[in-house]
Design a protein around this motif. Structure first.
Motif, mmCIF file in Angstrom:
data_model
loop_
_atom_site.group_PDB
_atom_site.id
_atom_site.type_symbol
_atom_site.label_atom_id
_atom_site.label_comp_id
_atom_site.label_asym_id
_atom_site.label_seq_id
_atom_site.Cartn_x
_atom_site.Cartn_y
_atom_site.Cartn_z
ATOM 1 N N THR A 61 0.849 -1.188 0.000
ATOM 2 C CA THR A 61 0.000 0.000 0.000
ATOM 3 C C THR A 61 0.886 1.240 0.000
ATOM 4 O O THR A 61 2.075 1.178 0.332
ATOM 5 C CB THR A 61 -0.905 0.051 1.244
ATOM 6 O OG1 THR A 61 -0.071 0.138 2.416
ATOM 7 C CG2 THR A 61 -1.790 -1.185 1.324
ATOM 8 N N LYS A 109 0.723 3.801 2.012
ATOM 9 C CA LYS A 109 1.138 4.142 3.381
ATOM 10 C C LYS A 109 2.318 3.284 3.822
ATOM 11 O O LYS A 109 3.232 3.752 4.503
ATOM 12 C CB LYS A 109 -0.034 3.996 4.342
ATOM 13 C CG LYS A 109 -1.068 5.108 4.213
ATOM 14 C CD LYS A 109 -1.989 5.165 5.410
ATOM 15 C CE LYS A 109 -2.972 6.323 5.275
ATOM 16 N NZ LYS A 109 -2.284 7.625 5.249
ATOM 17 N N ASP A 110 2.293 1.996 3.432
ATOM 18 C CA ASP A 110 3.411 1.126 3.807
ATOM 19 C C ASP A 110 4.675 1.506 3.051
ATOM 20 O O ASP A 110 5.780 1.412 3.586
ATOM 21 C CB ASP A 110 3.057 -0.334 3.533
ATOM 22 C CG ASP A 110 4.040 -1.286 4.194
ATOM 23 O OD1 ASP A 110 4.200 -1.206 5.435
ATOM 24 O OD2 ASP A 110 4.661 -2.100 3.480
ATOM 25 N N LYS A 142 5.506 4.536 2.231
ATOM 26 C CA LYS A 142 6.075 5.683 2.926
ATOM 27 C C LYS A 142 6.710 5.251 4.253
ATOM 28 O O LYS A 142 7.788 5.710 4.614
ATOM 29 C CB LYS A 142 5.000 6.741 3.179
ATOM 30 C CG LYS A 142 5.579 8.018 3.782
ATOM 31 C CD LYS A 142 4.536 9.076 4.018
ATOM 32 C CE LYS A 142 5.183 10.320 4.615
ATOM 33 N NZ LYS A 142 4.195 11.356 4.967
ATOM 34 N N ARG A 143 6.044 4.334 4.962
ATOM 35 C CA ARG A 143 6.548 3.886 6.269
ATOM 36 C C ARG A 143 7.882 3.151 6.139
ATOM 37 O O ARG A 143 8.768 3.302 6.980
ATOM 38 C CB ARG A 143 5.511 2.971 6.910
ATOM 39 C CG ARG A 143 5.862 2.511 8.331
ATOM 40 C CD ARG A 143 4.732 1.706 8.936
ATOM 41 N NE ARG A 143 4.566 0.423 8.303
ATOM 42 C CZ ARG A 143 5.230 -0.695 8.655
ATOM 43 N NH1 ARG A 143 6.135 -0.644 9.624
ATOM 44 N NH2 ARG A 143 5.002 -1.827 8.034
ATOM 45 N N GLU A 169 2.397 10.872 -1.528
ATOM 46 C CA GLU A 169 1.599 10.228 -0.479
ATOM 47 C C GLU A 169 0.581 11.205 0.095
ATOM 48 O O GLU A 169 -0.560 10.841 0.376
ATOM 49 C CB GLU A 169 2.519 9.700 0.619
ATOM 50 C CG GLU A 169 1.883 8.671 1.533
ATOM 51 C CD GLU A 169 1.110 9.318 2.674
ATOM 52 O OE1 GLU A 169 0.230 8.630 3.247
ATOM 53 O OE2 GLU A 169 1.398 10.487 3.002
ATOM 54 N N GLU A 170 0.996 12.461 0.256
ATOM 55 C CA GLU A 170 0.102 13.498 0.774
ATOM 56 C C GLU A 170 -1.095 13.711 -0.150
ATOM 57 O O GLU A 170 -2.243 13.831 0.294
ATOM 58 C CB GLU A 170 0.895 14.810 0.894
ATOM 59 C CG GLU A 170 0.583 15.619 2.138
ATOM 60 C CD GLU A 170 1.537 16.798 2.264
ATOM 61 O OE1 GLU A 170 1.261 17.821 1.606
ATOM 62 O OE2 GLU A 170 2.544 16.671 2.975
ATOM 63 N N GLU A 195 -3.440 10.582 0.288
ATOM 64 C CA GLU A 195 -3.427 10.074 1.653
ATOM 65 C C GLU A 195 -4.650 9.224 1.999
ATOM 66 O O GLU A 195 -4.586 8.375 2.893
ATOM 67 C CB GLU A 195 -3.293 11.217 2.655
ATOM 68 C CG GLU A 195 -4.425 12.229 2.610
ATOM 69 C CD GLU A 195 -4.215 13.340 3.622
ATOM 70 O OE1 GLU A 195 -3.399 13.147 4.537
ATOM 71 O OE2 GLU A 195 -4.854 14.396 3.494
ATOM 72 N N ASN A 196 -5.762 9.424 1.313
ATOM 73 C CA ASN A 196 -6.966 8.638 1.608
ATOM 74 C C ASN A 196 -7.087 7.376 0.761
ATOM 75 O O ASN A 196 -8.056 6.630 0.897
ATOM 76 C CB ASN A 196 -8.211 9.507 1.403
ATOM 77 C CG ASN A 196 -8.250 10.672 2.382
ATOM 78 O OD1 ASN A 196 -7.917 10.512 3.557
ATOM 79 N ND2 ASN A 196 -8.649 11.839 1.898
ATOM 80 N N LYS A 205 -6.407 3.823 0.040
ATOM 81 C CA LYS A 205 -5.960 2.618 0.759
ATOM 82 C C LYS A 205 -5.831 1.402 -0.165
ATOM 83 O O LYS A 205 -5.651 0.282 0.287
ATOM 84 C CB LYS A 205 -6.937 2.302 1.894
ATOM 85 C CG LYS A 205 -6.999 3.398 2.959
ATOM 86 C CD LYS A 205 -8.002 3.046 4.047
ATOM 87 C CE LYS A 205 -7.945 4.047 5.196
ATOM 88 N NZ LYS A 205 -8.228 5.430 4.764
#
Length: 271
Positions: free
Chosen positions: A107, A109-110, A112-113, A153-154, A157-158, A160
């Motif tokens: 994903t 978010k992952d 970026k993490r 990512e920003e 951001e929503n 998923k």
């Protein structure tokens, strides 16, 4: 064969003008609807219940058209079985035939993490290739620099949904094939040496490679295969796309209309 109906969602391109001209020339029934008007899609789908109908338009409209048409005995509608065009479904079948055979599904978010983990594996000069898993393509696949990851990512951001990460590749040419489960219907070059190049001709090696791909995975009775030629001259599978929404570039439009109509007519009668 005069009982075959085409429903085309209108957007002004030379390519679509050729499609409409060919449908008319071959004597099939044609309805043109305006783009992004869901009510028009609903009305036309209702009109084509229990009829042999082929839909060509956006993916959103294709889904709506099928949702109304198919349960009521209209067929085939849009050649778009949604889930079969997700990379997470079809990548596993093509293996090392894929251009992006070195991939991972995760994903945003992952990503970026664990940016340094993913860029460490797939990065070339701080760049990775990223694309959506879904065939609907909320964004077009592109090369993402580590410096731009935060901004991207920003902006999403929503989101998923799943994404595909791979290493960047250099490509000499990109070729689109309209295919059935048994044979190639038509083909077109659409990018060559990084330039838009819409010509009917494609390399023989691309045709041979495409014929091999036909035996591996069949998402619909009619669909599109995109083949990439690497800088070394190797042919690789870039992606598959639905016929319903794919551009046809310089494909032989008369051949496309003729063969797709024949396939639809056989399927309708079988159903």
């Amino acid at each position: 064969m005069n009982n075959i109906n085409w429903v085309v969602e209108k957007y002004d391109t030379e390519e679509q003008d050729r499609l409409i001209e060919s449908i008319n020339k071959q004597g099939y029934n044609l309805t043109i609807i305006e783009q992004d008007k869901p009510n028009d899609v609903f009305v036309e789908a209702q009109k084509h219940i229990k009829k042999c109908t082929i839909f060509k338009g956006t993916l959103r409209s294709a889904k709506n058209f099928n949702h109304i048409l198919r349960p009521e005995g209209g067929y085939p509608g849009a050649y778009y079985t949604e889930e079969k065009y997700n990379c997470s479904n079809y990548y596993q079948f093509y293996g090392n035939y894929l251009l992006n055979e070195d991939y991972i599904i995760t994903t945003l978010k992952d990503l970026k993490r664990r940016a340094f983990f993913y860029y460490g594996i797939f990065g070339r000069d701080t760049k990775i290739f990223i694309r959506p898993d879904s065939g609907e393509k909320k964004f077009t696949g592109f090369v993402l620099d580590l410096l731009d990851l935060g901004k991207f990512e920003e902006e999403n951001e929503n989101d998923k949904s799943l994404i595909i990460i791979s290493s960047p590749k250099q490509i000499r040419g990109e070729y689109r094939f309209v295919v059935s489960k048994d044979f190639i219907i038509a083909h077109s070059t659409y990018i060559y040496q990084e330039n838009i190049t819409k010509i009917k001709a494609v390399p023989k090696e691309a045709i041979d490679f495409c014929e091999k791909m036909l035996k591996i995975y069949i998402p619909d009775s009619v669909y599109c295969i995109d083949i990439a030629e690497t800088m070394d001259g190797d042919m690789k599978l870039l992606e598959i796309n639905s016929f319903a929404s794919s551009g046809l570039y310089a494909c032989d439009m008369d051949k496309v209309v003729e063969e797709v109509s024949k396939i639809a007519f056989k399927e309708y009668n079988f159903e």
